[in-house]
Each structure stands twice: as structure tokens, then as C-alpha cells.
Scaffold this active site. Structure first.
Site, short mmCIF file in Angstrom:
data_model
loop_
_atom_site.label_atom_id
_atom_site.label_comp_id
_atom_site.label_asym_id
_atom_site.label_seq_id
_atom_site.Cartn_x
_atom_site.Cartn_y
_atom_site.Cartn_z
N GLU A 49 4.57 44.52 -16.76
CA GLU A 49 3.45 44.65 -15.85
C GLU A 49 3.13 46.14 -15.75
O GLU A 49 4.00 46.95 -15.43
CB GLU A 49 3.86 44.10 -14.49
N ASP A 60 0.26 48.83 -1.42
CA ASP A 60 1.50 49.39 -1.94
C ASP A 60 2.20 50.27 -0.92
O ASP A 60 1.57 50.97 -0.13
CB ASP A 60 1.21 50.21 -3.20
N TYR A 175 2.21 34.46 -8.60
CA TYR A 175 3.13 35.50 -8.17
C TYR A 175 3.32 35.33 -6.67
O TYR A 175 2.40 35.56 -5.89
CB TYR A 175 2.48 36.84 -8.51
#
Lengths: 280, 411
Positions: A49, A60, A175
Site C-alpha cells: 500500500e 492520519d 478494510y
């Protein structure tokens, strides 16, 4: 069959789980990225990834934010990232590559142009963190028409209805974000993750990867026992950061770190199988 | 008055009720966030939909706006300044007279009441100049809620007094050191906090941007400005104004003034962005005038971005306008042609700051000074019997250090 589908089919046949490491493209400098990708594959990565740096990485934590900042200091653009994938493909035509990033650089390039360029470069899947299925129709169509897999996140807060909607848009794999928070946050609770995975599997036959909060071989092994794929990001990016002063040595450190995770995962899965057999 | 929030919010403009059910203003707005935030945003939308029509909620909001904020704020005819400019008559909507000194509290009061009804015990906010942070810390103190304010490290340096005010009010001010260390980064960090603490935390966004339902909800809370102004000008001048002028950073004071006039076709709307050192210099904060559409902070709107889709740093003497995006409804009002957007430089804003101070005895915020500066260009082009309402969105006390430093004066 896409590279990602092929990869999971093969792993299933071997009774193994996918290890999916993440690094940010261009971190700490652009010429390191392609060698790092090859090193990760050599250490046992099944899918890689690659993060597309963005100025405002809202989802993030600090580790991956700093990675984006280091890459952007070198002006690494989405086009540059596609160039890195193209270079990676010269030596590796098998390992699937998933791009992970934010929508705005893709918007700027245009969905069609991006999908075309990504396919030509050898990208297999695209995860756009800030693009929920409600807003994704245009990009999903563009990706599908180029045989690229749209990868979506499922969260602890996702309702069953949303999980269905997400899976209807996704291909390749989905995911599962193991915790409420940003990347690199607290440790995950394996029991509650296992319960959610069971729910997700009632809705979809797609492989389910788990990420956020996997920091070492031990947590990778515990997740491998319940998920189809283990995604590791911040723990590796920390290693990249620590090696920023001596970039040529990063690949060696990453290889060791991933090698431990790979071995622990394979052992855990083998143990689980033995356990089941003994139980019978 | 208590029913009006819902009436205003559901008054269709040009046959359209915006945003649509999924939060879009034409191609703008929407909900561009990571999956974890989708459920809490839906929870917020449902709560807001429910309470915005709830008589008890609206009564409490109305009481607070009167008794605590000091509303209605006056609509003041700046006769001396109008005469000096020469041309149209200028009326100031005095949001600077609100408690905490700006329009920001209209919104924080509303969102904090909503937070309490949703059972949230912890409030977070982002702030640039510190005005929204102070307005949030204020309502959190009053309701006894924990309050954490994210603020760029650069802005903390520039706005030390507001940082201290927030701390006095009991808030924790967290310096943000990522990215450009300004408002946009504070917003990123507040989002990260929210996604981590969604169970007990309510995120009070300070402007008409962000993912749905924020742009609509903040607009509805700020519409009290335009509703009052419309009633006041009809009563005090006997007719509707010819033009409205307001500064636009994220755009909450402007949308609050404009929205109740959208269906009054004769009222021309002007939103004033920050041209910084000049649009041609690239050193500005004017996405509507000189940016391009893109996706940031949960919505699609006009942005300041480079050719790679990276968000670029903005420049304005006014910290409150120093933001690379703008509310999606403004993007739509621009494209539809209903509102006009122009930009005013730092120097022009400073001139207006001094003029209003000396001629009317009112020290305006540097943000509002951008709107005032545009009035000095617009009013001379109009006859003396025309009426312009300008939103004096905040008072300038917070800016005196900035002005002094800029002019080489040590306080």
C-alpha cells in the site's frame, strides 16, 4: 481476475493471510520508495500500500502526517507516485499495489485521467480515505472501467446498512478500521474486532483486511488469526522516520520488522489450524 | 421570533431548498470524511433536524441570544462616514456589540445547546484568530462542559490575548504544529480529536464549512443577523436595502446576513475576501476570486490549491480570513450569480480600519474592515438615497497589536 483477487485466491489455497505494509511515497525522499517496495515484497508482503502525500491528512495520526510533510518537502505529486509504481512494475509484475490517499489530488487530475494513468502505471486498487460511498459514484465508475479495485474503509461506527452499501461499491477487499481514531492510535481490542468481522462476513464474500493499531509481530499475529489481511502502516513509517538520516539503511530495517510479522502471522495461522484439527 | 429559525431555514431560494437531503449546494458541499465520522455526522444531522423545529429548544436559544448575547444587535446609520465617502447611505449591523465581541457566539450558543441535548459532555473547536475559540470557551463555561480548543502554533503567537482569555474561561488550548500551523491545521486536528472521542464529544465548527450538516446548521444559527437586519431596516428606513456587504473567510457572518435576503431580488449581495498583498501576488486568501473547486475539510468548494491538488498557504493581515477554503453555499451563490465576490488588500482594509475608528468612533475587527473597505468603493458609485448594509462582524480590540506592529508602533 484482478491481481488482488488472484493474490487472495492463492493465499486461501495456501492457508495463509495477507500481509499489507504501507509506506508514504517519497518519504523520506523520492528515490528510496521503489527499493522499499521491493524490500517489503522480499520480506513477505503480499500486497503493498503506497500512500499519496497530501497537505491535510485529516484521518492520519502524527506519524503519517510527518511522512506526508517529508514527501511534500520534495514536492512529491500524485503523478510522481504513479511514476514510482511504473518503476516498481519493471521488476515486479505480480504484487498488487494499492494507492491510499485523499480525494483532492485525484479531483485535481480528474477521475478519468487518474484512472487511466493509474492503470497504465500498474496500480491495482485505490483507497480514498475521505470519499465515502455516498460521494463515490463518479470515481468508482472511472476505476471500474479501468479494472481498478475501489477499496473502502469500514469503521467501528458503521451501521449494518452502511456496511452493505460499502461492500456493494467495493471490490478486491474491504478494510476494517479496528478502532475509533486516526492511524497509529491506541492498541486494538482483538475480541471486539473479531465480532465485527463476523458481521461484515455475513454481508460480503470479499476478503476483509484489518488495520489501525497493529504495531508489532504479536498484534499482527493476533489479527492474522481472525482477518484475511493485516495492514501495517504507522509502525513501519516510524522505522522510515528513524532512518531518515541514513535512507539507504531503511530497507534493511523494514525487512527485519516485516519478516518478524510475517513469521508470527504464519505461525499463528498454522497454530490455529492445528488447534482446530486437534479439536476434531 | 422563536419559530423563525426553522422558517428561514426552509425558505426556498429560486425554487430550490438548499442544501439537498445529502447536503449539496449544487455541485458543492456534501460529506467527504473518513468512514468513522459518517455515523456521528448522521447522528448530528438527525438531532439538528429534530431540535430546529422544537419549540422548547428555540425558546431557550432565543432567550440566550437576548439575555446572554445581548441581541438584537443595533442597525446603526453611519451618517458621518457615509457623508465622508459620498454616495449611498451606509448602515452598520453591529455584531461587534455581541457578548465576546463578534458574530461567532450566535453559532456557539446554538451548537452548545444542541450538544447538551445530545448528552455530550465534552466540546472541541478549532480557531484561527481566537474569536471562535473564545466564543466556544464562553458557552462551554456557562454550560459546565469540558472544552478543548485547537489553534495553530503560529496563530497562538499572533493572538496571545485570546489564548489567555480561553484559558481564563477554563478551556484547554492545544497548539497545532503540523502543516502550516494555522487555522486549516487546527481544523484537521479537531477532526482527529473528534474521530477518536466521538462517544462523548461534540465538535463545534466555527464557520459554514465542513461536512453536512455543518454548513446548513451554522448558517441557520447565524441567520439571526439577516433576520434582524431585514426587520430593522424596514422599520428604521422604511424599505429594503440596495446592497449587503460582508467579509468572507469561511463565510458565516456573510451567509448569516445574506440568507434572509436571498429572495429579495433587488438586494445585491457582495462578499469580500482577503486579497492580502494583492491577488496578483499570490499572497492572499481569496479562493472564490482566485481559487478552484476541490475537496477539503469534508466539503467540495472553492480552494486555494496548487496544480497537484495540495492546499497552499494563505496570507491575510486578518487571522479570521486566513483560510484556504470557503463555505460551499458561497461557492454555489458565486456560480449561480446571486452573490458577487471581490477581494480587498491588507492595506485597503487597514485604511478602512482607521477611517471608521476616527470618523464614527467604532474600532472594527480587521476581518470586518475588509467589508468596510469595499463599501468605500461601492458607495460612491450609488446615489445618496441608496442603502448599503454592511456587517460589522466583530470589534477590533483584538487587532490593535497587529495594527501597531504593522505600523511600527510598540505598545
Amino acid at each position: 481476475m484482478s491481481r488482488i483477487e488472484q493474490c487472495f485466491a492463492q493465499l486461501r489455497a495456501q492457508g495463509r493471510k495477507a500481509l499489507i505494509p504501507y509506506v508514504t511515497a517519497g518519504d523520506p525522499q523520492p528515490d528510496v520508495t521503489v527499493p522499499l517496495l521491493h524490500a517489503m515484497v522480499a520480506a513477505g508482503a503480499d500486497i503493498v500500500e503506497l500512500g499519496v502525500p497530501f497537505s491535510d491528512p485529516m484521518a492520519d495520526g502524527p506519524v503519517i502526517q510527518r511522512a506526508s510533510e517529508r514527501a511534500l518537502a520534495h514536492h512529491v505529486s500524485l503523478r510522481d507516485v504513479l511514476g514510482m509504481v511504473r518503476e516498481f512494475r519493471r521488476r515486479d509484475d505480480v504484487t498488487p499495489v494499492v494507492l491510499m490517499g485523499y480525494l483532492n489530488p485525484v479531483e485535481m487530475m480528474g477521475y478519468e485521467a487518474f484512472a487511466q494513468a493509474a492503470q497504465a502505471a500498474g496500480v491495482d486498487g485505490v483507497l480514498t480515505v475521505d470519499l465515502p460511498p455516498e460521494e463515490a459514484a463518479g470515481l468508482v465508475d472511472a476505476l471500474r472501467s479501468r479494472q481498478l479495485d475501489p477499496i473502502f474503509l469500514i469503521a467501528p461506527t458503521s451501521t449494518l446498512e452502511r456496511i452493505e452499501r460499502i461492500c456493494a461499491n467495493a471490490s478486491g477487499f474491504v478494510y476494517y478500521v479496528s478502532l475509533k481514531g486516526v492511524t497509529g492510535a491506541a492498541t486494538l481490542d482483538v475480541a471486539s474486532v473479531a465480532a465485527r468481522l463476523a458481521q461484515i462476513r455475513e454481508v460480503t464474500s470479499l476478503p476483509v483486511g484489518v488495520g489501525f493499531g497493529i504495531r508489532d509481530a504479536e498484534s499482527a499475529a493476533r489479527v492474522a488469526a481472525i482477518a484475511d489481511a493485516v495492514v501495517v502502516g504507522s509502525a513501519l513509517v516510524k522505522t522510515v522516520e528513524a532512518g531518515a538520516g541514513r535512507p539507504q539503511e531503511i530497507a534493511g530495517h523494514l525487512r527485519l520488522q516485516l519478516g518478524e510479522m510475517r513469521a508470527a502471522m504464519d505461525n499463528a495461522v498454522a497454530d490455529a489450524v492445528k488447534h482446530r484439527l486437534r479439536g476434531k | 421570533m422563536s419559530k423563525q429559525i426553522s422558517q428561514t431555514a426552509t425558505a426556498p431560494y429560486a425554487g430550490q431548498l438548499l442544501p439537498d437531503a445529502s447536503g449539496h449546494f449544487g455541485p458543492y458541499g456534501g460529506r467527504f470524511v473518513a468512514e468513522t465520522l459518517m455515523a456521528p455526522l448522521e447522528e448530528l444531522r438527525l438531532a439538528y433536524e429534530r431540535f430546529r423545529g422544537d419549540a422548547e429548544f428555540l425558546q431557550e436559544l432565543d432567550d440566550d441570544l437576548r439575555q446572554y448575547v445581548g441581541r438584537p444587535s443595533p442597525l446603526y446609520h453611519a451618517a458621518r462616514w457615509s457623508a465622508r465617502i459620498g454616495g449611498a447611505q451606509v448602515w452598520l449591523k453591529r455584531e461587534d456589540l455581541n457578548h465576546t465581541g463578534a458574530h461567532k457566539i450566535n453559532n456557539t450558543i446554538g451548537q452548545a445547546l444542541l450538544a447538551r441535548r445530545m448528552g455530550k459532555t465534552r466540546i472541541i473547536a478549532e480557531t484561527g484568530a481566537g474569536q471562535h475559540g473564545v466564543a466556544t470557551a464562553t458557552v462551554a463555561a456557562r454550560l459546565g462542559l469540558e472544552c478543548v480548543v485547537y489553534m495553530g502554533a503560529v496563530d497562538i503567537e499572533r493572538q496571545a490575548a485570546n489564548v489567555f482569555r480561553m484559558k481564563l474561561l477554563g478551556a484547554t488550548v492545544v497548539p497545532v504544529t503540523s502543516g502550516s500551523k494555522t487555522l486549516k491545521d487546527a481544523l484537521n486536528e479537531a477532526m482527529r480529536d473528534w474521530v477518536t472521542n466521538i462517544d462523548n464529544t461534540f465538535y463545534i465548527i466555527g464557520t459554514v464549512a465542513g461536512p453536512h450538516p455543518y454548513p446548513a446548521m451554522v448558517r441557520d444559527f447565524q441567520c439571526v443577523i439577516g433576520r434582524e437586519a431585514r426587520e430593522q431596516i424596514l422599520r428604521q428606513a422604511g424599505r429594503l436595502p440596495d446592497a449587503l456587504v460582508a467579509c468572507v473567510g469561511g463565510g458565516s457572518n456573510a451567509i448569516g446576513l445574506f440568507y434572509p435576503f436571498l429572495n429579495d431580488d433587488g438586494v445585491v449581495l457582495y462578499g469580500v475576501e482577503a486579497a492580502g498583498a494583492g491577488l496578483e501576488s499570490g499572497q492572499h486568501a481569496a479562493p472564490l476570486c482566485a481559487g478552484r473547486p476541490g475537496v477539503l475539510h469534508g466539503n467540495r468548494t472553492y480552494l486555494m490549491e496548487d496544480d497537484d491538488g495540495q492546499i497552499i498557504e494563505t496570507h491575510s493581515i486578518s487571522a479570521g480570513l486566513d483560510y484556504p477554503g470557503v463555505g460551499p453555499e458561497h461557492a454555489w451563490l458565486k456560480d449561480s450569480g446571486r452573490a458577487n465576490y471581490i477581494a480587498i488588500t491588507d492595506d485597503e482594509a487597514l485604511q478602512a480600519f482607521h477611517d471608521l475608528t476616527r470618523i464614527e468612533g467604532i474600532i472594527p475587527a480587521l476581518e470586518s474592515s475588509h467589508a468596510l473597505a469595499y463599501v468605500t468603493k461601492l458607495a460612491p458609485r450609488l446615489d445618496r438615497d441608496k442603502i448599503i448594509i454592511v456587517n460589522l462582524s466583530g470589534r477590533g480590540d483584538k487587532d490593535i497589536h497587529t495594527v501597531a506592529t504593522r505600523e511600527g508602533i510598540r505598545l
